[in-house]
Design an enzyme around this catalytic site. Sequence first.
Site, mmCIF file in Angstrom:
data_model
loop_
_atom_site.group_PDB
_atom_site.id
_atom_site.type_symbol
_atom_site.label_atom_id
_atom_site.label_comp_id
_atom_site.label_asym_id
_atom_site.label_seq_id
_atom_site.Cartn_x
_atom_site.Cartn_y
_atom_site.Cartn_z
ATOM 1 N N HIS A 95 8.456 12.705 8.208
ATOM 2 C CA HIS A 95 9.909 12.915 8.251
ATOM 3 C C HIS A 95 10.670 12.072 7.231
ATOM 4 O O HIS A 95 11.720 12.478 6.753
ATOM 5 C CB HIS A 95 10.437 12.633 9.657
ATOM 6 N N CYS B 281 5.487 8.994 2.666
ATOM 7 C CA CYS B 281 6.017 8.554 3.950
ATOM 8 C C CYS B 281 6.974 7.405 3.686
ATOM 9 O O CYS B 281 7.220 7.055 2.527
ATOM 10 C CB CYS B 281 4.921 8.190 4.956
ATOM 11 N N GLY B 282 7.534 6.822 4.699
ATOM 12 C CA GLY B 282 8.558 5.797 4.523
ATOM 13 C C GLY B 282 8.113 4.629 3.674
ATOM 14 O O GLY B 282 8.709 4.316 2.650
ATOM 15 N N HIS C 184 -7.600 2.956 -14.285
ATOM 16 C CA HIS C 184 -8.599 1.961 -13.905
ATOM 17 C C HIS C 184 -9.322 2.277 -12.604
ATOM 18 O O HIS C 184 -10.459 1.823 -12.413
ATOM 19 C CB HIS C 184 -7.946 0.584 -13.777
ATOM 20 N N ARG D 133 11.100 5.244 1.138
ATOM 21 C CA ARG D 133 12.195 4.328 1.439
ATOM 22 C C ARG D 133 12.321 3.199 0.415
ATOM 23 O O ARG D 133 13.249 2.393 0.500
ATOM 24 C CB ARG D 133 12.033 3.754 2.845
ATOM 25 N N ARG E 70 -15.984 0.555 -18.376
ATOM 26 C CA ARG E 70 -16.168 -0.569 -17.449
ATOM 27 C C ARG E 70 -15.518 -0.291 -16.097
ATOM 28 O O ARG E 70 -15.958 -0.814 -15.074
ATOM 29 C CB ARG E 70 -15.617 -1.859 -18.044
ATOM 30 N N ARG F 236 -16.880 -0.224 -11.638
ATOM 31 C CA ARG F 236 -16.149 -0.773 -10.497
ATOM 32 C C ARG F 236 -15.878 0.302 -9.442
ATOM 33 O O ARG F 236 -16.034 0.052 -8.245
ATOM 34 C CB ARG F 236 -14.845 -1.399 -10.988
#
Length: 143
Positions: free
Chosen positions: A9, A65-66, A98, A109, A132, A136
Amino acid sequence: MTISIGNDHAGTEYKQAIVAHLEAKGFIVNNYGTNTNDSVDYPDFVHPVANDVESKTVDLGIIVCGSGNGANMTANKHQGVRSALCWNKEIVALARQHNDANILSIPARFTAQQQAIEMVDTFLNTEFEGGRHQNRVDKIPLS
């Protein structure tokens, strides 16, 4: 390119603006978000986006979302999902370059609507650098 989007919402207006923006650019959009401002539970709208990304039936996902936190946490429970909570274009670019982020989590928000649209454009137009960074990303467990 096909994008899945979901929102609670707090992100309804942002989602509507993002969908209109993406469709105007010719993207196919799977819209799983609510279309009202009535309180809903964000996982109900995030899981379908993450499922699409996980199954590779879409190219990328966007969740709103908020705070962006709950949606981001929910999405990252899915195998192969790398959802990134971002609040500006620079963080979005790094998340793609990355971390090979495949879902963008937007905190409605804490960002302006135009800023969110610019973040979406950055997300869609930035490529993973590999190299690289691939080493990771490979160390991130698959749930």
